[in-house]
Design a protein around this motif. Structure first.
Motif, PDB file in Angstrom:
ATOM      1  N   TYR A 152       0.825  -1.204   0.000  1.00 43.80           N
ATOM      2  CA  TYR A 152       0.000   0.000   0.000  1.00 43.80           C
ATOM      3  C   TYR A 152       0.864   1.261   0.000  1.00 43.80           C
ATOM      4  CZ  TYR A 152      -3.351  -3.594   1.062  1.00 43.80           C
ATOM      5  OH  TYR A 152      -4.101  -4.737   0.995  1.00 43.80           O
ATOM      6  N   LEU A 177       2.148   1.726  -3.618  1.00 47.95           N
ATOM      7  CA  LEU A 177       1.141   2.351  -4.486  1.00 47.95           C
ATOM      8  C   LEU A 177       1.094   3.856  -4.247  1.00 47.95           C
ATOM      9  CD1 LEU A 177      -1.921  -0.088  -4.325  1.00 47.95           C
ATOM     10  CD2 LEU A 177      -0.227   0.107  -6.148  1.00 47.95           C
ATOM     11  N   LYS A 178       1.112   4.243  -3.009  1.00 50.32           N
ATOM     12  CA  LYS A 178       1.014   5.657  -2.650  1.00 50.32           C
ATOM     13  C   LYS A 178       2.268   6.437  -3.027  1.00 50.32           C
ATOM     14  CE  LYS A 178       0.195   8.703   1.324  1.00 50.32           C
ATOM     15  NZ  LYS A 178      -0.060   8.754   2.798  1.00 50.32           N
ATOM     16  N   SER A 202      -5.666   3.054  -7.734  1.00 48.88           N
ATOM     17  CA  SER A 202      -4.376   3.735  -7.858  1.00 48.88           C
ATOM     18  C   SER A 202      -4.124   4.183  -9.291  1.00 48.88           C
ATOM     19  CB  SER A 202      -3.249   2.786  -7.421  1.00 48.88           C
ATOM     20  OG  SER A 202      -2.980   1.828  -8.439  1.00 48.88           O
ATOM     21  N   LYS A 203      -3.053   4.922  -9.459  1.00 45.36           N
ATOM     22  CA  LYS A 203      -2.661   5.378 -10.796  1.00 45.36           C
ATOM     23  C   LYS A 203      -2.138   4.236 -11.655  1.00 45.36           C
ATOM     24  CE  LYS A 203       2.128   6.636  -9.620  1.00 45.36           C
ATOM     25  NZ  LYS A 203       3.115   7.738  -9.569  1.00 45.36           N
ATOM     26  N   TYR A 204      -1.929   3.053 -11.043  1.00 41.29           N
ATOM     27  CA  TYR A 204      -1.349   1.926 -11.769  1.00 41.29           C
ATOM     28  C   TYR A 204      -2.381   1.078 -12.506  1.00 41.29           C
ATOM     29  CZ  TYR A 204       2.914   2.997  -9.177  1.00 41.29           C
ATOM     30  OH  TYR A 204       4.011   3.628  -8.663  1.00 41.29           O
TER      31      TYR A 204
END
Length: 496
Positions: A319, A322-323, A364-366
């Motif tokens: 996590y 991701l951030k 997320s942006k992913y």
């Protein structure tokens, strides 16, 4: 030159000296170099190794992250046997047309049935159990296998155990129990002919997941002394955290190519014994403790590649990655017993944990650049109706559930290709390594593996499950406990 000749000789001898399990697989009627036949897969999802029509440039541009989530001990039919359009449980007028003999029914048999239980017993799932379930290709030994299982084990999920008084291996779940898994399958891609790479249990499967092989080695640090072993791999020391794996693993190739990777491990307990021994107890499971679900710390290649061992980390780091924008190109997720779905683990707890991971990526942006491969490691003793075919001394094993979740996944598609978890490594190699395989003849590191699994004739290609010309599919964020958290459930499983 002599060392190379020695290596090739050992590879041929390993193939010729197949153990008894290979003979049992051959009795199934399978060819020696192809997977099981499958129904018509529809347009461009071919069942062989033909890769025509795949635009690798588009694939590499769109998919920059591959995530493998490996859960535990479920057969395909036990989770998706009644999924519309899938090669599921044979039916006649909506009633199962198959059954397995039950010694207690005086010649009678038990057909597959809907099982709404959140906790299951399963059955033995080592190589001996595989042969019993396979029954020479009849696929009718699952009840006999479960009834032969030990009970009251120190570790109730010893691969020789049946964990419960009720024999439930003919039971199957539907979207009533696993609505999130069915939602993923309906929205993205369900693979209904993915076979576990080995005809045995969790330990060799997790080795295949990261290295395409499960072996025992007679000499420490010598990859040329290893031979295929799907019962008690590793060595040469006794079972436990001091096992050692000198052959080449996938992270060696990733390290050489500068491809980032991480192995996210859930802390908790690990339910399988280290060597399928008669009695054993559960052990702590954490990123810094080598174990059968966490084998990478004991690979010579990982220990020798600088600080690569630091890439085996607690799942909490996921996590943060991701951030912080540090999510790797390749990621594996390994559960603890509590969220693994390995009997007696709750199905709902495992689904909640998986949903938490998938939700986090989707938010997320992913998400736009990720392919999530969700699957289970072995059949866990549960019924499946498709007999696998032999490809080498180790496998294939039985079918397991498998899905592709991605904005580029073909919407609502069922892939009938013959696949195994070997195809996951093939995907990673094609996307990030220009097609380099775990092949001692070309990868720059010798070992005595008998074959190159990614090149096995008949193995399909996961890239057929994508459409890079489509509008990207939106996230499908789901509740972790769609049926409500059970008593004793892990309400924050995978929530971060």
């Amino acid at each position: 030159m002599l060392k190379r000749a020695h290596m090739m000789l050992r590879r041929w001898l390993t193939l010729l000296a197949a153990p008894a399990i290979a003979a049992l697989l051959l009795a199934c009627g399978g060819a020696t170099s192809s997977g099981a036949s499958a129904p018509d897969a529809g347009e461009d999802a071919t069942g062989g190794a033909e890769d025509g029509g795949i635009d690798l440039d588009a694939a590499r541009a769109k998919i920059q992250h591959v995530v493998i989530i490996m859960q535990e001990n479920r057969s395909f039919d036990s989770y998706f046997g009644t999924f519309p359009g899938a090669d599921g449980i044979p039916m006649d007028g909506g009633v199962p047309a198959v059954c397995n003999p039950d010694p207690h029914l005086d010649g009678g048999c038990v057909a597959p049935y809907h099982d709404g239980a959140d906790k299951n017993a399963g059955g033995p799932h080592d190589s001996t159990a595989f042969a019993t379930c396979l029954a020479g290709g009849a696929m009718d030994g699952f009840i006999v296998n479960a009834e032969k299982g030990k009970t009251g084990c120190a570790d109730p999920t010893d691969p020789k155990c049946t964990n419960g008084a009720t024999i439930d291996v003919m039971g199957y779940h539907t979207d009533a129990e696993i609505p999130n898994y069915w939602a993923y399958a309906k929205t993205f891609v369900l693979q209904d002919h993915l076979f576990q790479p080995n005809a045995s249990w969790s330990f060799p499967q997790h080795l295949y997941m990261v290295s395409e092989w499960s072996a025992s080695c007679s000499t420490r640090n010598d990859p040329m002394t290893c031979t295929t072993d799907i019962d008690n791999p590793g060595g040469p020391v006794p079972a436990g955290p001091k096992k050692e794996y000198p052959w080449t693993d996938m992270t060696y190739l990733l390290h050489k190519a500068g491809v980032s990777w991480r192995y996210y491990q859930v802390s908790g307990s690990e339910p399988d014994c280290d060597d399928a021994e008669e009695e054993c107890a559960t052990v702590p499971l954490a990123a810094n403790i080598p174990a059968i679900w966490n084998p990478l710390p004991e690979f010579d290649t990982v220990k020798g590649d600088g600080n690569d061992i630091d890439n085996v980390i607690p799942v909490d780091q996921f996590y943060k990655d991701l951030k912080d924008g540090t999510f790797p190109q390749v990621a594996w997720f390994a559960p603890s017993g509590e969220v693994s779905e390995h009997p007696p683990g709750l199905v709902s707890a495992g689904q909640a944990y998986v949903t938490g991971i998938v939700n986090a990526i989707m938010k997320s942006k992913y998400w736009d650049s990720t392919a999530i491969l969700l699957t289970w490691d072995d059949w866990g003793g549960f019924y499946d109706h498709v007999a696998p075919q032999r490809i080498d001394a180790a496998g294939y094993g039985f079918r397991v559930p498998a899905m592709v979740i991605s904005p580029w996944a073909r919407h609502g598609f069922i892939d009938h290709q013959t696949l195994s978890h070997d195809a996951y490594n093939k995907l990673i190699e094609d996307l990030f390594l220009n097609g380099q395989r775990l092949d001692p003849a070309t990868d720059g590191r010798e070992d005595s593996r008998p074959d190159v699994r990614e090149n096995e004739p008949g193995l399909g290609n996961v890239l057929h499950d994508f459409d890079f010309s489509q509008q990207p599919l939106p996230p499908l964020v789901l509740p972790q406990y769609p049926n409500g958290a059970p008593d004793g459930g892990i309400a924050d499983a995978g929530a971060g």
